[in-house]
Scaffold this motif. Structure first.
Motif, PDB file in Angstrom:
ATOM      1  N   LEU A  46      -5.668  11.287  -5.062  1.00  0.00           N
ATOM      2  CA  LEU A  46      -5.289  12.504  -4.356  1.00  0.00           C
ATOM      3  C   LEU A  46      -4.987  12.249  -2.889  1.00  0.00           C
ATOM      4  CD1 LEU A  46      -7.856  15.066  -5.834  1.00  0.00           C
ATOM      5  CD2 LEU A  46      -5.404  14.926  -6.310  1.00  0.00           C
ATOM      6  N   SER A  47      -5.606  11.220  -2.318  1.00  0.00           N
ATOM      7  CA  SER A  47      -5.451  10.970  -0.880  1.00  0.00           C
ATOM      8  C   SER A  47      -4.038  10.538  -0.501  1.00  0.00           C
ATOM      9  CB  SER A  47      -6.452   9.917  -0.406  1.00  0.00           C
ATOM     10  OG  SER A  47      -6.176   8.646  -0.971  1.00  0.00           O
ATOM     11  N   ASP A  48      -3.203  10.235  -1.479  1.00  0.00           N
ATOM     12  CA  ASP A  48      -1.793   9.961  -1.183  1.00  0.00           C
ATOM     13  C   ASP A  48      -1.098  11.223  -0.675  1.00  0.00           C
ATOM     14  OD1 ASP A  48      -2.033   7.331  -1.990  1.00  0.00           O
ATOM     15  OD2 ASP A  48      -1.324   7.723  -4.032  1.00  0.00           O
ATOM     16  N   SER A 275      -6.110  34.661 -11.549  1.00  0.00           N
ATOM     17  CA  SER A 275      -6.692  33.609 -12.373  1.00  0.00           C
ATOM     18  C   SER A 275      -5.680  33.085 -13.386  1.00  0.00           C
ATOM     19  CB  SER A 275      -7.937  34.122 -13.095  1.00  0.00           C
ATOM     20  OG  SER A 275      -7.596  35.165 -13.988  1.00  0.00           O
ATOM     21  N   GLU A 276      -5.884  31.821 -13.767  1.00  0.00           N
ATOM     22  CA  GLU A 276      -5.023  31.171 -14.758  1.00  0.00           C
ATOM     23  C   GLU A 276      -5.905  30.329 -15.674  1.00  0.00           C
ATOM     24  OE1 GLU A 276      -1.406  27.844 -15.045  1.00  0.00           O
ATOM     25  OE2 GLU A 276      -2.060  28.607 -13.096  1.00  0.00           O
ATOM     26  N   PHE A 277      -5.609  30.367 -16.966  1.00  0.00           N
ATOM     27  CA  PHE A 277      -6.395  29.613 -17.938  1.00  0.00           C
ATOM     28  C   PHE A 277      -5.580  28.457 -18.510  1.00  0.00           C
ATOM     29  CE2 PHE A 277      -7.623  29.153 -22.524  1.00  0.00           C
ATOM     30  CZ  PHE A 277      -8.799  28.453 -22.294  1.00  0.00           C
ATOM     31  N   ILE A 278      -6.202  27.281 -18.524  1.00  0.00           N
ATOM     32  CA  ILE A 278      -5.585  26.093 -19.123  1.00  0.00           C
ATOM     33  C   ILE A 278      -6.619  25.447 -20.032  1.00  0.00           C
ATOM     34  CG2 ILE A 278      -4.557  23.821 -18.710  1.00  0.00           C
ATOM     35  CD1 ILE A 278      -3.857  24.799 -15.873  1.00  0.00           C
ATOM     36  N   PHE A 286     -15.505  15.952 -19.891  1.00  0.00           N
ATOM     37  CA  PHE A 286     -15.117  15.188 -18.700  1.00  0.00           C
ATOM     38  C   PHE A 286     -13.594  15.149 -18.555  1.00  0.00           C
ATOM     39  CE2 PHE A 286     -19.459  14.168 -19.328  1.00  0.00           C
ATOM     40  CZ  PHE A 286     -19.973  13.829 -18.085  1.00  0.00           C
ATOM     41  N   ILE A 287     -13.006  16.309 -18.435  1.00  0.00           N
ATOM     42  CA  ILE A 287     -11.555  16.454 -18.388  1.00  0.00           C
ATOM     43  C   ILE A 287     -10.947  15.691 -17.213  1.00  0.00           C
ATOM     44  CG2 ILE A 287      -9.663  18.135 -18.204  1.00  0.00           C
ATOM     45  CD1 ILE A 287     -11.712  20.209 -19.378  1.00  0.00           C
ATOM     46  N   HIS A 288     -11.649  15.657 -16.086  1.00  0.00           N
ATOM     47  CA  HIS A 288     -11.125  14.972 -14.903  1.00  0.00           C
ATOM     48  C   HIS A 288     -10.988  13.474 -15.128  1.00  0.00           C
ATOM     49  CE1 HIS A 288     -15.472  14.996 -14.749  1.00  0.00           C
ATOM     50  NE2 HIS A 288     -15.493  14.031 -13.857  1.00  0.00           N
ATOM     51  N   LEU A 289     -11.714  12.936 -16.093  1.00  0.00           N
ATOM     52  CA  LEU A 289     -11.635  11.499 -16.381  1.00  0.00           C
ATOM     53  C   LEU A 289     -10.632  11.179 -17.477  1.00  0.00           C
ATOM     54  CD1 LEU A 289     -15.441  10.555 -16.312  1.00  0.00           C
ATOM     55  CD2 LEU A 289     -13.764  10.395 -14.457  1.00  0.00           C
ATOM     56  N   THR A 290     -10.342  12.134 -18.328  1.00  0.00           N
ATOM     57  CA  THR A 290      -9.484  11.864 -19.477  1.00  0.00           C
ATOM     58  C   THR A 290      -8.092  12.504 -19.394  1.00  0.00           C
ATOM     59  OG1 THR A 290     -10.640  13.679 -20.596  1.00  0.00           O
ATOM     60  CG2 THR A 290     -11.365  11.451 -21.097  1.00  0.00           C
ATOM     61  N   GLU A 291      -7.965  13.590 -18.645  1.00  0.00           N
ATOM     62  CA  GLU A 291      -6.657  14.235 -18.485  1.00  0.00           C
ATOM     63  C   GLU A 291      -6.491  14.734 -17.050  1.00  0.00           C
ATOM     64  OE1 GLU A 291      -4.784  16.616 -21.863  1.00  0.00           O
ATOM     65  OE2 GLU A 291      -6.928  16.714 -22.384  1.00  0.00           O
ATOM     66  N   PHE A 292      -6.591  13.826 -16.113  1.00  0.00           N
ATOM     67  CA  PHE A 292      -6.535  14.235 -14.721  1.00  0.00           C
ATOM     68  C   PHE A 292      -5.207  14.900 -14.371  1.00  0.00           C
ATOM     69  CE2 PHE A 292      -5.389  13.174 -10.275  1.00  0.00           C
ATOM     70  CZ  PHE A 292      -6.272  14.050  -9.662  1.00  0.00           C
ATOM     71  N   GLY A 293      -4.141  14.588 -15.101  1.00  0.00           N
ATOM     72  CA  GLY A 293      -2.826  15.170 -14.821  1.00  0.00           C
ATOM     73  C   GLY A 293      -2.848  16.690 -14.827  1.00  0.00           C
ATOM     74  N   LYS A 297      -1.672  18.932 -11.601  1.00  0.00           N
ATOM     75  CA  LYS A 297      -0.641  19.973 -11.649  1.00  0.00           C
ATOM     76  C   LYS A 297      -1.172  21.309 -11.129  1.00  0.00           C
ATOM     77  CE  LYS A 297       2.062  18.011 -15.471  1.00  0.00           C
ATOM     78  NZ  LYS A 297       2.471  18.175 -16.892  1.00  0.00           N
ATOM     79  N   ALA A 298      -2.385  21.654 -11.523  1.00  0.00           N
ATOM     80  CA  ALA A 298      -2.994  22.903 -11.055  1.00  0.00           C
ATOM     81  C   ALA A 298      -3.157  22.877  -9.542  1.00  0.00           C
ATOM     82  CB  ALA A 298      -4.348  23.103 -11.727  1.00  0.00           C
ATOM     83  N   LEU A 299      -3.537  21.730  -9.023  1.00  0.00           N
ATOM     84  CA  LEU A 299      -3.735  21.572  -7.590  1.00  0.00           C
ATOM     85  C   LEU A 299      -2.425  21.713  -6.825  1.00  0.00           C
ATOM     86  CD1 LEU A 299      -5.618  20.891  -5.243  1.00  0.00           C
ATOM     87  CD2 LEU A 299      -5.267  18.472  -5.773  1.00  0.00           C
ATOM     88  N   SER A 300      -1.372  21.096  -7.321  1.00  0.00           N
ATOM     89  CA  SER A 300      -0.091  21.167  -6.631  1.00  0.00           C
ATOM     90  C   SER A 300       0.425  22.598  -6.570  1.00  0.00           C
ATOM     91  CB  SER A 300       0.939  20.264  -7.322  1.00  0.00           C
ATOM     92  OG  SER A 300       1.174  20.681  -8.649  1.00  0.00           O
TER      93      SER A 300
END
Length: 305
Positions: A46-48, A275-278, A286-293, A297-300
């Motif tokens: 993320l720091s990029d 709110s948005e549901f995904i 551990f979604i952040h480790l297996t599907e960080f994409g 996308k949510a962050l962007s």
């Protein structure tokens, strides 16, 4: 060796690390008993594009024990005290996983003016006690929801200076089960499993996160601000398999547990009109480790909004 910084807040000495340059835009709030090592590779990615703060709550791993109780309000206030000591943007985004979700929503209620948005990843809800209401005692025992037993055993082993046993056990357990960490991060995570104070704090956090005296105000929208909120939950099919495998539950019981779990988490969608549901397609907890994409996308989208 991973370089860690420390900040003296009113109630504790907190370990933290900042990735990127400029004012902090993103704060990561971790799961029950989790250390920074689990998130270092993510913060680096993320720091990029952003400046990211990760920290360890008081009593967890390298952060010293707090002088105050582990209530959601106290924990949120300690995060605010930490932010007061570092350079951050006027409005931040909190990415919160599991137990951290409860603390993120408490932070939102206390400091709405500081929040640009929240991403909740399989978050703990103040309505978590519904598991006991909706499941039979046997179903609850096999659900994996109750955490005090294994935390208590780990605390005992750590106090007996048997950390090498904990390291051996945890090499094939979450989060290491889900991601091939770099050697330094892996060692950082394994070392965190040897600290008795981490388990003591995790037990206190877990107990007070289910104590109505401290969570009644977090069960419904109430004073939650109308801020952008993204809820990301796990894949139901995988969760059912894990409940059966690790809890010894039947398939019907596992499906019942999973249905309750998803419904409890979806209660967060009522907190904000934004709110948005995904639902992740290929991940368990551990979604952040297996599907960080998905998170990226949510962050962007939150940053643009």
């Amino acid at each position: 060796m991973i370089h860690i910084d420390f900040a003296e807040v009113k109630t504790a000495r907190l370990a933290y690390k900042i990735f990127g340059s400029g004012p902090i835009e993103i704060v990561i709030e971790t799961a029950l008993g989790s250390c920074m090592g689990e998130w270092i590779h993510i913060a680096q990615k993320l720091s990029d594009s952003y400046t990211v703060l990760i920290y360890e709550r008081a009593g967890i791993n390298l952060s010293c024990k707090s002088s105050i109780e582990r209530t959601p309000m106290n924990i949120a206030q300690e995060l605010r005290n930490l932010l007061d000591l570092v350079h951050h943007k006027d409005k931040i985004i909190i990415i919160a996983h599991s137990q951290g979700g409860l603390y993120a929503q408490q932070f939102a209620r206390l400091y709405p003016e500081m929040l640009k948005g929240i991403i909740l990843i399989d978050p703990l809800s103040a309505n978590d006690n519904k598991f006991k209401e909706l499941l039979t005692p046997d179903e609850y025992k096999k659900s994996g929801v109750e955490k005090s037993s294994h935390l208590g055993l780990a605390k005992t082993l750590a106090k007996m200076h048997l950390g090498f046993i904990l390291k051996a056990l945890m090499k094939n357990a979450p989060p290491l089960y889900y991601y091939d960490f770099e050697a330094e991060a892996k060692e950082y995570i394994l070392n965190s499993f040897t600290k008795a104070e981490t388990y003591e704090t995790a037990i206190a956090e877990d107990n007070l996160a289910h104590d109505d005296r401290y969570i009644n105000c977090l069960k419904n929208k109430g004073d939650f601000p109308d801020t952008p909120l993204v809820l990301i939950t796990h894949t139901s099919e995988l969760a059912v398999k894990e409940i059966m495998e690790f809890g010894g539950a039947s398939k019907d019981t596992a499906k019942k547990v999973e249905n309750v779990w998803q419904n409890i988490m979806k209660g967060y969608l009522e907190f904000s009109s934004k709110s948005e549901f995904i639902q992740a397609k290929n991940s368990c907890h551990f979604i952040h480790l297996t599907e960080f994409g998905i998170i990226e996308k949510a962050l962007s989208k939150l940053i643009v909004d």
